[in-house]
Structures are given as C-alpha cells and as structure tokens.
Design an enzyme around this catalytic site. Structure first.
Site, PDB file in Angstrom:
ATOM      1  N   HIS A 288       0.983  -1.194   0.012  1.00 22.81           N
ATOM      2  CA  HIS A 288      -0.089   0.054   0.007  1.00 22.81           C
ATOM      3  C   HIS A 288       0.795   1.101   0.124  1.00 22.81           C
ATOM      4  O   HIS A 288       0.323   2.464  -0.333  1.00 22.81           O
ATOM      5  CB  HIS A 288      -1.082  -0.028   1.143  1.00 22.81           C
ATOM      6  CG  HIS A 288      -0.689   0.408   2.360  1.00 22.81           C
ATOM      7  ND1 HIS A 288      -0.029  -0.422   3.326  1.00 22.81           N
ATOM      8  CD2 HIS A 288      -0.191   1.649   2.862  1.00 22.81           C
ATOM      9  CE1 HIS A 288       0.046   0.197   4.424  1.00 22.81           C
ATOM     10  NE2 HIS A 288       0.236   1.568   4.342  1.00 22.81           N
ATOM     11  N   ASP A 335      -5.184  -7.521   1.614  1.00 28.92           N
ATOM     12  CA  ASP A 335      -4.529  -9.177   1.664  1.00 28.92           C
ATOM     13  C   ASP A 335      -3.311  -8.895   0.870  1.00 28.92           C
ATOM     14  O   ASP A 335      -3.047  -7.928  -0.044  1.00 28.92           O
ATOM     15  CB  ASP A 335      -5.399  -9.842   0.769  1.00 28.92           C
ATOM     16  CG  ASP A 335      -5.401 -11.169   0.906  1.00 28.92           C
ATOM     17  OD1 ASP A 335      -4.481 -11.569   1.827  1.00 28.92           O
ATOM     18  OD2 ASP A 335      -6.006 -11.925   0.154  1.00 28.92           O
ATOM     19  N   SER A 433       4.092   2.416   8.257  1.00 30.83           N
ATOM     20  CA  SER A 433       3.683   1.240   7.607  1.00 30.83           C
ATOM     21  C   SER A 433       4.758   0.734   6.643  1.00 30.83           C
ATOM     22  O   SER A 433       5.859   1.758   6.418  1.00 30.83           O
ATOM     23  CB  SER A 433       2.685   1.669   6.122  1.00 30.83           C
ATOM     24  OG  SER A 433       1.470   1.813   6.910  1.00 30.83           O
ATOM     25  N   GLY A 434       4.988  -0.382   6.258  1.00 26.93           N
ATOM     26  CA  GLY A 434       6.186  -1.081   5.592  1.00 26.93           C
ATOM     27  C   GLY A 434       7.361  -1.229   6.469  1.00 26.93           C
ATOM     28  O   GLY A 434       8.274  -2.208   6.134  1.00 26.93           O
TER      29      GLY A 434
END
Ligand code: ARG
Length: 484
Positions: A288, A335, A433-434
C-alpha cells in the site's frame, strides 16, 4: 509509533461514496402512460369470466381437442430443451473457468503463468524445461530456525535435508544463488548433528562437473550424522554496542544500530513509509506504500543508518531501481500487503546498516511471542511523523483471537498477523507502514511482519495488523531470483 495514550480523538470510518438510486425519468407529457408492449389502449373495466362450472351439466364431458394435446407436447419439448441448454452452458462455463484458472491438467505443473505444462519429474532435475526455467528455481529452501538446507525431490514430492558428507562452501554458494542471493553475501555452511532424519539427500562426488541437483541422490544413511546448515547472508545480528535488555527497558527513542535493518522511504523529501533491509540490494515494504503513482521507482529515496529525519534532508539517499508489489495485493482488504524494492546501488553493511533475517518455513512464532516494531510514524492518531526513530515491544496476538467480533470481526486473513496490546496504548501508526515487526529467536532477529493497517492507533481492542512474512518468503525469493 504510538507510545502514549492521550484522550482518543473521534475516529471516523470512511464508508466510501454511496451512489443514489438511479433517477427514473418521468414520461414526457402526452406519451402513453401504459407499456406499449401489451396494448396501446388503457385497460377497460375488467369483465367477469367464471372459471369454474357453477352447475353440473347432464351431458358427458367432450374429449379435449387434438390441438391442445399437440400444444402441451410442444411445451414439454421446449422445457426439456431449455433445461438441456442450461446444463450445457454450465458445463461449458466450468471448462472455460478451469482452463483459464489452471491451465494444466491435474498431474502437470504450470511453468509460471506461461501456460506451458510440465510433468513433476522434470521439476528440479537440473535441466531447465520451462520457457523461463521456473522448473529449476524453487528446488532448495532453508528450513526452521537452524537454516537447515533442504532439497525438493519431485519424485517423492517432498523435501529432504542434505547430508553434510563431502559438502563444501562452493556447493553452499550454488544453493544460495539458486534461492536468489548474490554470491558475495555468502556466510557459511556448517554440519549440524541430527539423527532425527530418516532420509537424506547425499552428494555423489564422483559424478563429475554436473549440476548440483543432479549430484544429489536420496539415501537412508549419512556417515557424519549431520545435515547442512546454510547461511546465505549474515542477517539478524544487532549492533554489538546495544544489549538486548536495553531494547525492552528505557524510552521509546531508538539508539543508532539498535534496529539496523530499518530504512526510511522518502518521496519529494518527506518520509512516507518504513522498510526493512534483507540484502544489500533488496528491501521489504508494504504494497500500500507503493500504490498508484508511487509505484514509480523514480519517486523514491531510501535512507539507512540514520536516526533523525532532519539529518536525512542533508543526504542524498539511495535510488530505487525496481518496485515489485505482490500480484495478489488487495487495496480494500489489504490482503498480501507486501512489496519489494531493489536499490540501484547496493548498501554497504556497517554497525548501523545490516539486514534482518527472513523467516524460514517451519518456524513457529508462539502466540503472545514478544516482538518489536520501529518507525518514524505518528506518536498519536492524527499526529505528524516523528523526527526520531521510535520503537516499542508488542506481543503477537493469535489470529483467531484477533478475528473476534469485538476486535477485527473476521478481517484478519492468513496473510496478516496481529500484534499489540488489546488494552491500547502501544501501537504502530501512520508513517510506520512497511516497517519491521521483528522477534529475537535462536540468537537471531527475524522479520515477522511489515506494518500494514489498524483502526485508529493504539485504540483498545484495535491492535496493529502486519503482513505475515512467513507466507511471503517464497514469493520474495522467487522475485529476488528472477530480478538479479
Ligand atoms: N497504514 C499506516 C501507514 O501507512 C499504518 C497504520 C498502522 N496502524 C495501526 N494502528 N497499527 O503508515
């Protein structure tokens, strides 16, 4: 990263654009208010037609006319024909779906997505049969926390450990290369005593200069009674200057070298996401983070071994050559929220820049296992990214528990893993994130997950959700191998 629990600001869930019901046009003045299909005249007053005989006739009933019999026969034939057509369509649709979804018939394996089918006996036989050689790409793996080298036997369709007899570093390097590692990161091959195995793959050293996998044959004995433990990269070692105890106690501000695999990913001079170093060339992040226009490698700069965002502004960072998002990533459900970034120039490893280990198949992380998250994300829901790198300890939460109605109500898929405190107060947040979710096990740091999503930040019963790295390792190796 959130480490304090202030009064939670209101959280609004975006339910997306809700279309209004389609507008039904009113008929133009003068147009017929009744459907043309049946009658152009308005219906007249219904006339009553008696349907049942109201009195008994004394004459016997006349036989039905022949025309009625022929009509009902035609009707039956039409019904049978329609049923047959529907059944044929269903069968045809099934076959179309079957061949689009799985090109190869049951006993064959498809070469990537090329549509070419190969018998299992041609997989891992040392000869490249598929158009892109996929049949020879995933024939070795490292199993469990001891990195036990295993070779796939297409004949018995199972994995076997390799007997350490006659094994040397040259073979080790070949196996590492086949997994997608570069030869220059090779660490070691060691014999690990193990008597629990019943079958081994053994080297036939007199086989001459042929492919490694052709030299291997299955055997029930192994003279050294030890199997090969293979390390393709020296990963998961924290900097020597920081003891593990320091990580748990103390504040949430990290010290240099504490999380040496953590990178900051910038777009136009601003921190956007985190990532984890797995080799000098490759980083793991979230899919994302690299969606839409951010899928362009030119948008990104990578910073490693730096604690403060301020300091990064004076540096040029590493350029990105390639971004690979998981092909099954789903924007809505998150997902398969994982992506790979390949750097244009390799990182040089130092005390403060080092790779983390990818989890091997067969590694079981315990429910409640202590893990750590790190990042420059917001310190509270709605806050801005932090200047310094923060970290916090978070225990894993079992999937079944995290899927409870009052927690995430079935939204946690097998590609996800939950971590945090259900009481709230500790969590990752926007900007993390990540980045890594790691654990320390068998004296090595493992990448358990990548920060993916959560409802709010540090909210009670809404823990952080991370990409489940164990299910992604195969995909990661395959892509490192194919993009060397
Ligand atoms: N999606 C966020 C990001 O892009 C990470 C959110 C994590 N949220 C949480 N509550 N753990 O940075």
């Amino acid at each position: 990263m959130t480490s304090t629990l202030g009064p939670p600001p209101p959280y609004y869930e975006n339910r997306g654009f809700q279309p209004e019901p389609p507008y039904t046009a009113r008929p133009a003045a003068g147009a017929h208010p009744y459907p043309q299909l049946f009658s152009t005249n308005p219906p007249s007053v219904p006339s009553y037609v008696p349907r049942v005989a109201t009195h008994q006739s004394s004459r016997p009933a006349a036989p039905p006319p022949r025309r009625t019999c022929a009509a009902s026969l035609r009707k039956t034939i039409i019904i049978i024909l329609s049923i047959l057509i529907v059944i044929c369509c269903a069968i045809a649709a099934f076959f179309i779906w079957y061949f689009v979804e799985n090109h190869c018939l049951s006993s064959l394996i498809e070469c990537g997505s090329s549509g070419v089918c190969m018998p299992p006996s041609q997989w891992c036989d040392g000869v490249s049969d598929c158009p892109n050689g996929e049949d020879e790409t995933r024939c070795v793996r490292l199993f469990g926390p001891n990195f036990i080298l295993e070779v796939y036997s297409p004949v018995s369709k199972s994995w076997y450990p390799v007997c350490h007899d006659d094994w040397n570093d040259d073979y080790g390097k070949i196996a590492c290369k086949d997994m997608g590692y570069s030869m220059d990161t090779y660490f070691y091959s060691r014999g690990v005593p193990d008597v629990s195995f019943k079958s081994y793959m053994k080297l036939n050293t007199s086989a001459g200069n042929i492919d490694l996998y052709k030299k291997l044959y299955s055997s029930g004995s192994c003279a050294s009674e030890s199997v090969v433990s293979l390390r393709c990269i020296e990963c998961g070692l924290p900097s020597k200057s920081v003891s593990i105890m320091n990580r748990i106690v103390g504040g949430s501000g990290a010290v240099l070298g504490q999380w040496p695999w953590q990178v900051s990913l910038h777009v136009q001079g601003t921190h956007v996401c985190g990532g984890s170093i797995i080799t000098p060339h490759w980083l793991v992040t979230a899919a994302h983070c690299v969606e839409g226009r951010l899928s362009d490698p030119l948008s990104w700069r990578v910073y490693a071994g730096i604690l403060n965002q301020d300091e990064m502004l004076f540096r040029s960072g590493y350029k990105v050559q390639l971004i690979i998002s998981h092909p099954d990533y789903d924007t809505d459900s998150k997902d398969n929220d994982v992506a790979l970034m390949k750097l244009e120039t390799p990182l040089s490893f130092t005390e403060t820049v080092r790779p983390v280990c990818l989890p091997n198949p067969g590694m079981m992380f315990q429910p409640n296992q202590q893990c750590w998250i790190s990042g420059w994300g917001a310190e509270y829901q709605g806050g801005k990214t932090s200047n310094n790198l923060n970290y916090v300890a978070v225990p894993l939460i079992e999937r079944s528990r995290c899927n409870a109605v009052y927690i995430y109500n079935g939204m946690i898929l097998p590609t996800m893993i939950c971590a945090g405190d259900l009481a709230g107060g500790i969590d990752s947040c926007q900007g993390d994130s990540g980045g890594p979710l790691v654990t320390h096990h068998h004296s090595v740091w493992w990448l358990v997950g990548d920060t993916s999503w959560g409802t709010g930040c540090a909210t009670p019963n809404k823990p952080g959700v991370y990409g489940n790295m164990t299910v992604f390792t195969d995909w990661i190796y395959k892509n490192m191998q194919a993009n060397r």
